[in-house]
Write an enzyme that holds these catalytic residues in place. Structure first.
Site, PDB file in Angstrom:
ATOM      1  CG  ASP A 138     -30.675  51.506  19.823  1.00 42.99           C
ATOM      2  OD1 ASP A 138     -30.355  50.607  20.638  1.00 42.99           O
ATOM      3  OD2 ASP A 138     -29.957  52.498  19.595  1.00 42.99           O
ATOM      4  CE1 TYR A 140     -30.822  57.942  24.889  1.00 47.29           C
ATOM      5  CE2 TYR A 140     -32.609  58.677  26.318  1.00 47.29           C
ATOM      6  CZ  TYR A 140     -31.433  58.924  25.643  1.00 47.29           C
ATOM      7  OH  TYR A 140     -30.867  60.184  25.709  1.00 47.29           O
ATOM      8  CG  HIS A 145     -26.325  57.457  26.686  1.00 49.41           C
ATOM      9  ND1 HIS A 145     -25.288  58.002  25.955  1.00 49.41           N
ATOM     10  CD2 HIS A 145     -27.404  57.446  25.862  1.00 49.41           C
ATOM     11  CE1 HIS A 145     -25.722  58.300  24.737  1.00 49.41           C
ATOM     12  NE2 HIS A 145     -27.002  57.972  24.647  1.00 49.41           N
ATOM     13  CD  GLU A 210     -25.801  56.095  20.670  1.00 47.39           C
ATOM     14  OE1 GLU A 210     -26.612  55.154  20.457  1.00 47.39           O
ATOM     15  OE2 GLU A 210     -26.158  57.255  20.942  1.00 47.39           O
ATOM     16  CD  GLU A 212     -26.992  51.153  21.498  1.00 46.54           C
ATOM     17  OE1 GLU A 212     -27.904  50.294  21.443  1.00 46.54           O
ATOM     18  OE2 GLU A 212     -27.110  52.314  21.063  1.00 46.54           O
ATOM     19  CG  ASP A 244     -27.169  53.412  17.440  1.00 48.01           C
ATOM     20  OD1 ASP A 244     -27.277  53.495  16.206  1.00 48.01           O
ATOM     21  OD2 ASP A 244     -27.907  54.004  18.242  1.00 48.01           O
ATOM     22  NE  ARG A 248     -23.727  60.991  19.537  1.00 51.40           N
ATOM     23  CZ  ARG A 248     -24.470  60.018  20.030  1.00 51.40           C
ATOM     24  NH1 ARG A 248     -25.797  60.039  19.883  1.00 51.40           N
ATOM     25  NH2 ARG A 248     -23.905  59.017  20.655  1.00 51.40           N
ATOM     26  CD  GLN A 251     -28.876  61.705  18.344  1.00 50.68           C
ATOM     27  OE1 GLN A 251     -27.689  61.450  18.170  1.00 50.68           O
ATOM     28  NE2 GLN A 251     -29.556  61.216  19.362  1.00 50.68           N
ATOM     29  CE  LYS A 264     -28.921  57.548  17.568  1.00 50.77           C
ATOM     30  NZ  LYS A 264     -27.907  57.145  18.551  1.00 50.77           N
ATOM     31  CB  THR A 268     -26.462  49.328  13.350  1.00 53.69           C
ATOM     32  OG1 THR A 268     -27.346  50.453  13.269  1.00 53.69           O
ATOM     33  CG2 THR A 268     -26.412  48.815  14.776  1.00 53.69           C
ATOM     34  CB  THR A 371     -25.242  54.760  24.825  1.00 56.07           C
ATOM     35  OG1 THR A 371     -25.585  55.047  23.482  1.00 56.07           O
ATOM     36  CG2 THR A 371     -23.758  54.959  25.038  1.00 56.07           C
ATOM     37  CD  GLU A 385     -22.729  59.315  27.243  1.00 59.44           C
ATOM     38  OE1 GLU A 385     -22.964  58.952  28.399  1.00 59.44           O
ATOM     39  OE2 GLU A 385     -22.759  58.521  26.269  1.00 59.44           O
TER      40      GLU A 385
HETATM   41 MN    MN Z   1     -28.337  53.873  20.354  1.00 61.57          MN
END
Ligand code: MN
Length: 436
Positions: A138, A140, A145, A210, A212, A244, A248, A251, A264, A268, A371, A385
């Site tokens: 994955d 970024y 984001h 997320e 994606e 994804d 949080r 994380q 994560k 998925t 994201t 967000e």
């Molecule tokens: Mn991700």
């Protein structure tokens, strides 16, 4: 591969009537692949191609029609239900099959009589993952984001200095990738309560999605032999929507120093239909950098990437809460963005970067984009967000509020390409529901 041909002709119509409806995601110009069977049966999984609201069962279709030797060789893995083996054969065979399918499904084709019985309504299908995914990375690449999330996690230092030079990514977990329609269990984990120095263990309280895209690798490369940016696109077979799912609170406690881990790896979700790079050709746009930003290092730069390295896909996230589902209300839109507005790096750059040190990619590997939040706050591709770190709830049309996902929430991702002079295509949907 990267040019318009007869399969993109906007004048093409199919003898499958629903494929000619301007609103369909799957006109004859798209022709995406999935692995599916009739829902509720123990039939073997077969490779199918979407056409309108129908799916062409390739195992049956190949038996029903005559082929040249070259076509038969290219189609053989598809008849076996093995998309990985088909992808491994490379772009020439992908194009041969695309052209054959396009001709066979075109209005007036003599193949109609043989192929019509090989159609199954998509609504009658259940889906497996389209291919075996050996490895999942994955990235970024969503700079808005990364900036917004960076501010939440590190107010003094939102975007780290390497971001403009390195396509940042981490190696994810392939075993927990599922296909659209799945139910996701809220994960348990360690979190650090605000103001505390001792973590607690329990269910995730900040469960998020997320938005994606996922790139499916078609042909691999040998260990120690990097893929140049000139060759990068020819190694990619297609694109899927990718959610994804992210814990949080887990994380925030675990991500330093080595990045995301259990936050994560519990799930998925990807969409079932792989939209091929060939189908996306009409929607190519230039790759640009904001004025004043550094240009990519030479191994991440070439003329083709600058001219048309990006692909304009409009993306959308919808939510359907348990209360909405109970009341029979359709999902509502949470946000929308476009891939080129969101991403700092292109698909070709991700392949070139991933392999530059010699890492070998294999057919079926999945590369997530990260994201894809647009530049405006309401275009954010995650609740982290949209709720500004959980501080500002999002209010839904029925009055319900969300900072993060509640049990029973269903999240639906959609993608669609449209440009003047081409027939619009779409990705179907990528949905997943939080258990409870
Ligand atoms: Mn991700």
């Amino acid at each position: 591969m990267n040019h318009l041909d007869a399969t993109h002709d906007p004048a093409l119509r199919s003898w499958v009537a629903s494929a000619n409806d301007g609103a369909t995601d799957f006109p004859i110009q798209n022709l995406p692949y999935a692995r599916a069977r009739r829902a509720g049966t123990e039939e073997p999984w077969r490779i199918m191609v979407a056409i309108g609201d129908q799916a062409l069962d390739l195992a049956a279709a190949v038996l029903a029609a005559e082929h040249t030797d070259a076509q038969a060789a290219a189609l053989a893995p598809l008849v076996r239900g093995d998309l990985n083996a088909f992808m491994a054969r490379g772009p020439a065979d992908w194009q041969l099959v695309r052209e054959s399918l396009s001709r066979a499904l075109t209005m007036g084709s003599p193949a109609e009589v043989a192929l019509a019985p090989c159609l199954i309504a998509q609504s009658a299908l259940e889906f497996a993952l389209p291919c075996t995914i050996g490895d999942y990375t994955d990235f970024y690449t969503g700079i808005h984001h990364a900036t917004t999330v960076g501010k939440l996690f590190r107010p003094d230092n939102p975007l780290l200095p390497n971001y403009q030079w390195v396509p940042i990514g981490y190696h994810g977990r392939a075993s927990s990738i599922g296909v659209s329609g799945q139910t996701v269990r809220r994960p348990m984990g360690q979190t650090l309560p605000p103001g505390s120095t001792v973590p607690q263990f329990g269910p995730c309280k900040r469960l998020d999605f997320e938005l994606e895209l996922g790139l499916i690798v078609g042909t691999g490369n040998a260990l120690g032999e990097p893929v140049s940016i000139d060759q990068a696109e020819s190694h990619l077979f297609g694109v899927v929507l990718l959610n994804d799912w992210s814990a949080r609170d887990v994380q925030a406690w675990e991500y330093q120093p080595l990045g995301p881990f259990l936050s994560k790896n519990f799930a998925t979700t990807i969409s079932p239909w792989v939209v091929t790079m060939a189908a996306l050709v009409p929607f190519r746009v230039p790759f640009t950098r904001p004025a004043g930003d550094p240009q990519p290092l030479p191994y991440l730069d070439n003329a083709a990437n600058r001219a048309a390295g990006a692909i304009d896909i409009a993306l959308e996230v919808q939510i359907e809460t348990a209360a909405m589902a109970h009341a029979g209300q359709p999902p509502v839109t949470l946000s929308a963005s476009r891939w080129p507005d969101a991403a700092y790096w292109t698909a070709a750059q991700l392949v070139a970067h991933h392999t530059v040190g010699g890492c070998n990619l294999q057919p079926g590997d999945l590369l997530g984009t990260g994201t894809l939040s647009g530049p405006a706050p309401e275009q954010a591709g995650s609740l982290l967000e949209l709720s500004m770190g959980g501080k500002t709830p999002v209010t839904l049309p029925n009055g319900e509020q969300r900072t993060f996902l509640a049990d029973g929430d269903r999240v639906v991702l959609r993608g669609r390409c449209a440009v003047a002079g081409a027939v619009g295509i779409g990705f179907g949907e990528c949905s997943g529901r939080i258990a409870g």
